[in-house]
Structure formats: C-alpha cells, structure tokens
Design a protein around this motif. Structure first.
Motif, PDB file in Angstrom:
ATOM      1  N   VAL A 240       7.611  13.298   1.549  1.00 25.42           N
ATOM      2  CA  VAL A 240       8.070  12.094   0.855  1.00 25.42           C
ATOM      3  C   VAL A 240       7.779  10.857   1.688  1.00 25.42           C
ATOM      4  O   VAL A 240       7.303   9.837   1.168  1.00 25.42           O
ATOM      5  CB  VAL A 240       9.567  12.217   0.520  1.00 25.42           C
ATOM      6  CG1 VAL A 240      10.086  10.925  -0.107  1.00 25.42           C
ATOM      7  CG2 VAL A 240       9.811  13.395  -0.418  1.00 25.42           C
ATOM      8  N   SER A 241       8.035  10.926   2.991  1.00 28.73           N
ATOM      9  CA  SER A 241       7.746   9.789   3.873  1.00 28.73           C
ATOM     10  C   SER A 241       6.279   9.391   3.780  1.00 28.73           C
ATOM     11  O   SER A 241       5.942   8.219   3.606  1.00 28.73           O
ATOM     12  CB  SER A 241       8.079  10.125   5.326  1.00 28.73           C
ATOM     13  OG  SER A 241       9.347  10.662   5.454  1.00 28.73           O
ATOM     14  N   ARG A 242       5.420  10.391   3.913  1.00 29.56           N
ATOM     15  CA  ARG A 242       3.975  10.088   3.917  1.00 29.56           C
ATOM     16  C   ARG A 242       3.512   9.545   2.565  1.00 29.56           C
ATOM     17  O   ARG A 242       2.635   8.676   2.516  1.00 29.56           O
ATOM     18  CB  ARG A 242       3.193  11.346   4.284  1.00 29.56           C
ATOM     19  CG  ARG A 242       3.362  11.764   5.744  1.00 29.56           C
ATOM     20  CD  ARG A 242       2.309  12.774   6.160  1.00 29.56           C
ATOM     21  NE  ARG A 242       2.490  14.059   5.504  1.00 29.56           N
ATOM     22  CZ  ARG A 242       3.218  15.057   6.000  1.00 29.56           C
ATOM     23  NH1 ARG A 242       3.855  14.905   7.163  1.00 29.56           N
ATOM     24  NH2 ARG A 242       3.324  16.206   5.362  1.00 29.56           N
ATOM     25  N   ALA A 243       4.094  10.021   1.484  1.00 28.84           N
ATOM     26  CA  ALA A 243       3.649   9.600   0.152  1.00 28.84           C
ATOM     27  C   ALA A 243       4.137   8.210  -0.225  1.00 28.84           C
ATOM     28  O   ALA A 243       3.474   7.508  -0.998  1.00 28.84           O
ATOM     29  CB  ALA A 243       4.121  10.617  -0.892  1.00 28.84           C
ATOM     30  N   LEU A 244       5.289   7.807   0.309  1.00 35.19           N
ATOM     31  CA  LEU A 244       5.912   6.572  -0.177  1.00 35.19           C
ATOM     32  C   LEU A 244       5.907   5.428   0.829  1.00 35.19           C
ATOM     33  O   LEU A 244       6.110   4.274   0.445  1.00 35.19           O
ATOM     34  CB  LEU A 244       7.353   6.851  -0.608  1.00 35.19           C
ATOM     35  CG  LEU A 244       7.542   7.826  -1.771  1.00 35.19           C
ATOM     36  CD1 LEU A 244       9.024   7.932  -2.122  1.00 35.19           C
ATOM     37  CD2 LEU A 244       6.735   7.396  -2.989  1.00 35.19           C
TER      38      LEU A 244
END
Length: 397
Positions: A240-244
């Motif tokens: 989630v961190s990497r995607a957002l």
C-alpha cells in the motif's frame, strides 16, 4: 467550503467494554495459560480470540485481527453487554463532520438494516453493495488498570487502548462503486482508507490500481488523505505504501500502526527512538507528508508540514474531545479541549523532536486530559475527522 468524499468502507461494530470477571471465567473454561500470550496465533475460534485479546491487553497496544468467521465474533460478543454502532474510519469521520457542520459523501461497500437505521439522513452515501450483508466488527475497549487473573498471574493493562476482530467479506473485497471517480472529480478533499482487511494479494493490487485511477481525477488543488489501519496481514502494508505514496498528499497513521510498520515497540516519549522511526517512515513515503497521531503528540513530517500543521492540531482537539466526552461531540466540545493545557512531557518532547527533524517537521503536543472513564474506541477516526474538517474549511495548502 471544499467538497469532501470519504472512502472506502464502513462497518457495523459490536462495542464491548472490558469485563474482567467474564474474561477470567472464559480463561478458566478454556484453560488459557499465561505463556500463550507471548505469541498468539490466528483467531480461529473463541479461545484463540480470548488469547489474542489478553495478549493485546498485557502490552497496552491496540490493533486489528482477522477472525475465521463472523460466528466467532457473534458468539464472543453475546457473552457481554454489547453496544451496536457504525464504525470504520470514513464513517466515524463523516459522523463527526456532520456534527461540525461539514457536509461529506461516504463510499460504502456493504449495507443492511442496521446501516440504514443508524446512518443519519444527512450523511450522503454511495455504495458498491449489491445485496444486504452483516459481518460485525468486534471492538473491545480497555482502560489503564483493566485486567484479569490467568491462573496465579494478574494481567493488567499498562495503558488504555482497543482491539478489533472481524471477518468482513465485503471489506475484504473492497469493490469500488462505479460513480466514485465522478464524485472524486468534484471533490476538494478525498479520504482513502480500508485496505487493511483485504486477504488476497491479487485483490489488493487490483484495488490499488483502481484507486490510483480514481485519485488521478482529483481537481488541481485538492487534497488526498490516506489513513492507515491495522493490517490483518502485515505483509501487505508495504504494498500500500509503495502504491499510494506518490499520489496522496498525506499518509496518516496512529502509534500502533507506526510500530507495526517499523517492526518494533517505541517509547513514545523517547525522542531518539521516535525520530528514527519517523525518518525511516518518511524515507519510505517519499513526497507524501507523513502524519503520525498518538496519545502524546502528533508529528507532521515533509516539505508541506507547515501547511498541514493546523489540520493536525484540529485533529488533536477532536480526538481529545472524544477521549474526554465520548461519542456525541460537537464544536463546543472540540473548542473546549483546544483551550486546555498541553501534556507537559509532550511539550518538551515536541520541542526536541522538531529540533532533531528540522524545518520540515512540526510536532503538536496532545492535550492534558484525565477523564475517569476515557473513550478509547474511534480516537484515530475522530482525529481524521477533525483533520479533514479543517482542510475543508481552509484554502488549499
């Protein structure tokens, strides 16, 4: 006032307060041993749910866990006096915004008669649900000093917190309503939350792809706020961190979520330990502004820290009002908390943390509050509501 869209899911919550006598009786019935609390396993039945709760209580930490079925949740809740309420970050934020006079639009993934009965008519919503479902979230609230005797050992909570346990298939699917993109295209503030309950990596990656497409429709000057949560599968948090991180303006989390993401327990008044965790988290997020809200302080870190400091302190006051006064708070309660003194230890901590982190960080001490019966459920959600209310009322940062 800027239009507000709040996503991505809501819940029906079964709220119970700690009942030491009932917990002790259950521990005796299931022959729970203190040694089991060090490494609780999955929540597959009532016994393992009990072990998980006792483990959290002993540490003073809060968090979320996935249950094997809603039947496990229902069976456990039936042993206690239970309050039924609507929850989830977006829903609790919407309920606060309503009391503060800030309109919003909710995105939901499930509905049933409970939702229709408890959601105020003033809280507009859209939903991806195609049929009624009810999969309650068990939320157990405990206060400092609550506990139970397990065999010959007394387990006592060192601080107040809450634990959430649920099996919620609609939340795990997290389907987006077709009209969400159109509504976000007209928004000034968009809250993104709810990825933490997804159980399947393929589903998570697809929803992250879809939400990036939705976020791309935000008008220029709009603010996208992501609020973290306790992941049922902690391996998914970095996805989630990497995607957002490159598409949201604010990446928020509470103290439990920061510790889970960093993989270690923090003394929240140890400047060196917190500074290291914040710097690590900020490095992982890149351009997004990091907001960490805790019982002692809120830190805002990033190039736009000064722009979001007022919203963070509004969140502090809102969460403090809920902690002090309970669920039914409004502008007067929030204003009364905002006028109070700050925690002395937190003031000293904040000054030193800002010195350590430099000009790209602001630290706001929490208010000095000592209620006899504090509310620990929904504090992070209420922080988010106060934060977003301030953003909705002010010019774009």
């Amino acid at each position: 006032m800027r239009p507000v869209v709040l996503g991505l899911q809501g819940t029906v919550d079964y709220l119970i307060e700690w009942d030491g006598a009932t917990i002790e009786a259950l521990a005796d019935e299931y022959a729970v041993a203190v040694g089991e609390l060090a490494a609780p396993g999955s929540v597959v039945d009532e016994r393992s749910l009990l072990v998980t709760l006792l483990s959290f209580l002993a540490s003073g930490r809060g968090g979320e866990r996935h249950a094997a079925s809603s039947e496990v949740v229902e069976r456990f809740a039936a042993r206690f006096r239970t309050e039924v309420a609507l929850g989830g970050t977006s829903v609790r934020a919407a309920l606060l915004l309503r009391r503060l006079g800030v309109p919003s639009l909710l995105h939901l993934v499930s509905r049933d008669d409970t939702v229709r009965r408890l959601l105020p008519a003033e809280c507009a919503s859209i939903s991806s649900a195609t049929e009624d479902t009810l999969d309650p979230h068990l939320i157990v609230q405990y206060r400092e000093g609550d506990g139970a005797r397990i065999g010959e050992v007394a387990i006592v909570a060192p601080s107040a917190n809450r634990v959430i346990v649920a099996d919620d298939p609609p939340a795990s699917a997290l389907r987006l309503a077709p009209e969400l993109g159109d509504r976000v295209a007209e928004a000034g503030v968009f809250l993104v939350s709810g990825f933490n309950t997804i159980q399947d990596e393929g589903v998570l990656r697809e929803r992250l792809r879809e939400i990036r497409e939705v976020i791309a429709r935000m008008p220029e000057g709009g603010v996208v706020v992501y609020e973290d949560a306790g992941f049922h599968d902690q391996r998914f948090a970095p996805l989630v961190s990497r995607a957002l991180a490159d598409v949201v303006d604010v990446f928020g989390m509470n103290e439990d979520e920061l510790q889970a993401r960093r993989g270690r327990t923090l003394d929240l008044l140890d400047v060196s330990a917190v500074a290291a965790a914040v710097e690590e988290m900020k490095a992982e997020l890149g351009q997004a502004t990091l907001v960490v809200h805790t019982r002692h302080w809120t830190v805002v870190a990033g190039e736009r820290a000064a722009s979001f400091a007022a919203a963070a302190d509004a969140g502090n006051a809102a969460a403090g009002a809920r902690y002090l006064y309970g669920d039914d708070i409004g502008d007067a309660h929030v204003s009364s908390v905002a006028a109070r003194e700050r925690q002395p230890a937190a003031r000293a901590f904040a000054a030193e943390l800002e010195r350590r982190l430099g000009r790209r960080a602001r630290c706001l001490p929490a208010f000095d509050l000592h209620p006899d019966r504090p509310t620990t459920i929904g504090l992070g959600d209420t922080f988010v509501g106060g934060f977003i209310a301030e953003l909705a009322r002010e010019d774009a940062p």
